[in-house]
Design an enzyme around this catalytic site. Structure first.
Site, PDB file in Angstrom:
ATOM      1  N   PRO A 178      42.603  98.837  91.266  1.00 34.85           N
ATOM      2  CA  PRO A 178      42.362  97.376  91.146  1.00 34.85           C
ATOM      3  C   PRO A 178      41.047  97.147  91.061  1.00 34.85           C
ATOM      4  CG  PRO A 178      42.688  98.205  93.601  1.00 34.85           C
ATOM      5  CD  PRO A 178      42.769  99.524  92.560  1.00 34.85           C
ATOM      6  N   GLY A 224      34.912 101.372  91.928  1.00 38.33           N
ATOM      7  CA  GLY A 224      34.036 101.371  90.460  1.00 38.33           C
ATOM      8  C   GLY A 224      34.894 101.162  89.516  1.00 38.33           C
ATOM      9  N   ASP A 281      28.165 104.719  90.662  1.00 35.06           N
ATOM     10  CA  ASP A 281      29.290 104.435  89.754  1.00 35.06           C
ATOM     11  C   ASP A 281      29.554 104.999  88.444  1.00 35.06           C
ATOM     12  OD1 ASP A 281      29.735 103.203  92.299  1.00 35.06           O
ATOM     13  OD2 ASP A 281      30.714 101.454  91.623  1.00 35.06           O
ATOM     14  N   SER A 287      34.526  98.667  87.346  1.00 38.51           N
ATOM     15  CA  SER A 287      33.846  98.161  86.319  1.00 38.51           C
ATOM     16  C   SER A 287      32.949  99.342  85.478  1.00 38.51           C
ATOM     17  CB  SER A 287      32.571  97.131  86.834  1.00 38.51           C
ATOM     18  OG  SER A 287      31.741  97.751  87.615  1.00 38.51           O
TER      19      SER A 287
HETATM   20  O1  PMV Z   1      31.249  99.512  98.254  1.00 35.21           O
HETATM   21  P1  PMV Z   1      30.397 100.318  97.147  1.00 35.21           P
HETATM   22  O2  PMV Z   1      31.510 101.257  96.457  1.00 35.21           O
HETATM   23  O3  PMV Z   1      29.540  99.408  96.224  1.00 35.21           O
HETATM   24  O4  PMV Z   1      29.457 101.362  97.836  1.00 35.21           O
HETATM   25  C1  PMV Z   1      28.224 100.762  98.497  1.00 35.21           C
HETATM   26  C2  PMV Z   1      27.580 102.016  99.007  1.00 35.21           C
HETATM   27  C3  PMV Z   1      26.387 101.843  99.944  1.00 35.21           C
HETATM   28  O5  PMV Z   1      25.964 102.800 100.187  1.00 35.21           O
HETATM   29  C4  PMV Z   1      26.691 100.858 100.874  1.00 35.21           C
HETATM   30  C5  PMV Z   1      25.427 101.071  98.874  1.00 35.21           C
HETATM   31  C6  PMV Z   1      24.800 101.700  97.724  1.00 35.21           C
HETATM   32  O6  PMV Z   1      23.936 101.162  96.904  1.00 35.21           O
HETATM   33  O7  PMV Z   1      24.632 102.986  98.071  1.00 35.21           O
END
Ligand code: PMV
Length: 311
Positions: free
Chosen positions: A94, A100, A145, A102
């Site tokens: 999804p 990740g 990502d 994108s």
């Molecule tokens: O929810 P996501 O996949 O965007 O992960 C965020 C992870 C954090 O540690 C909360 C923020 C970051 O930039 O590392």
């Protein structure tokens, strides 16, 4: 140039270490064996069709649509012969779920356009190009990502350092979307406010998470999945103390453990979104416990596969 080209980008989860990683602790991120697949053909474009998301992306559009602009960046930098290509995308995950999608899309499109022209790109180039598209979606993206989507495997992240690939056996996990997700920035800001209000307490939690990450890396090295599950539980509990979990995420983790998972935790920024449960041999029981009839995504997958391994 051949008449078609293909590419694949991995979806990702954060295995341990979210939030603390923003404050200079290490984190472990892992590629899923599912992700986004792209097939490019040499005419009928520039166009990127994503039927599952019900969108046709126009890389040459001059408006301010994020997908158009992000794909525009990739087409501009593709080999000249590929700039009029039509790309059809198949997603297995999804969007906007913290998996990740994108970055996986960007990596798949970069690889498909290069493959169409018979070019093989090195990983650093794929990651850099996908990073340019990620900037459109996420502003100054951390790069986590794009790195996982292009490299695959399990990676150790530390801000400002090259990601390190962690050798691992396949890790069987269930990933379940539990709730609509809150923007990552909002949750990162919540932790920052807590840090400013209660620095000693919150720093101690970051340090504790950093230690859990180091222990998890060692457990992965020994293929000790019982210990890894215990460390995931401990990481979830620390994230609760950072106030980024929700009752629904806690309940889903408890349900996964009762169904036989070795450990479970929220993954990503929290406030909603997904959990991951480590469930060797019990994947189907855990997945069916977490599956509901509201269409939330639940998948059984293996973490730690390298790019193109068995895909
Ligand atoms: O929810 P996501 O996949 O965007 O992960 C965020 C992870 C954090 O540690 C909360 C923020 C970051 O930039 O590392």
């Amino acid at each position: 140039m051949s008449s078609s080209g293909t590419g694949f980008g991995h979806a990702k989860v954060i295995l341990l270490g979210e939030h603390a990683v923003v404050h200079d602790q290490p984190a472990l991120a892992a590629a899923l064996h599912v992700g986004v697949r792209a097939s490019a053909s040499d005419d009928g474009g520039p166009l990127v069709m994503i039927p599952q998301w019900k969108v046709d992306v126009r890389p040459d559009a001059k408006g301010d649509d994020d997908l158009d602009r992000a794909m525009g960046r990739l087409f501009e930098r593709a080999p000249t012969e590929a700039r009029g290509a039509r790309v059809v995308v198949e997603t297995q995950i999804p969007s906007r779920a913290g998996m990740g999608s994108s970055a996986a899309l960007s990596v798949a499109v970069v690889l498909a356009l290069a493959d169409l022209c018979g070019e093989t790109l090195d990983i650093a180039t794929v990651e850099r190009l996908a990073g340019l598209a990620e900037e459109v979606f996420h502003g100054r993206a951390s790069g986590i990502d794009a790195a996982v989507a292009s490299r695959g495997g399990v990676l150790r992240f530390l801000r400002g350092a090259e990601p390190v690939s962690i050798p691992s056996e396949d890790l069987p996990v269930v990933v379940a979307q539990v709730q609509p997700r809150v923007p990552t920035r909002q949750m990162v800001d919540r932790v920052k406010v807590a840090l400013e209000a209660r620095p000693a307490e919150i720093r101690a939690i970051f340090d504790e998470i950093g230690r859990l990450v180091a222990l998890a890396e060692a457990a992965i090295g020994r293929a000790d999945l019982i210990e890894l599950g215990r460390l995931m539980d401990a990481n979830h509990e620390a994230l609760c103390r950072l106030d980024v979990s929700t009752t629904a995420l806690d309940d889903a983790c408890d349900a996964a453990r009762r169904a036989g998972a070795f450990g479970a935790k929220l993954t990503g920024a929290g406030g909603g979104g997904c959990i991951i449960a480590l469930a060797p041999g019990r994947e189907d029981e855990v997945a069916s416990t977490l599956r509901r009839d509201d269409g939330c995504w639940v998948g059984v997958t293996r973490l730690g596969m390298k790019r193109n391994d068995g895909i």
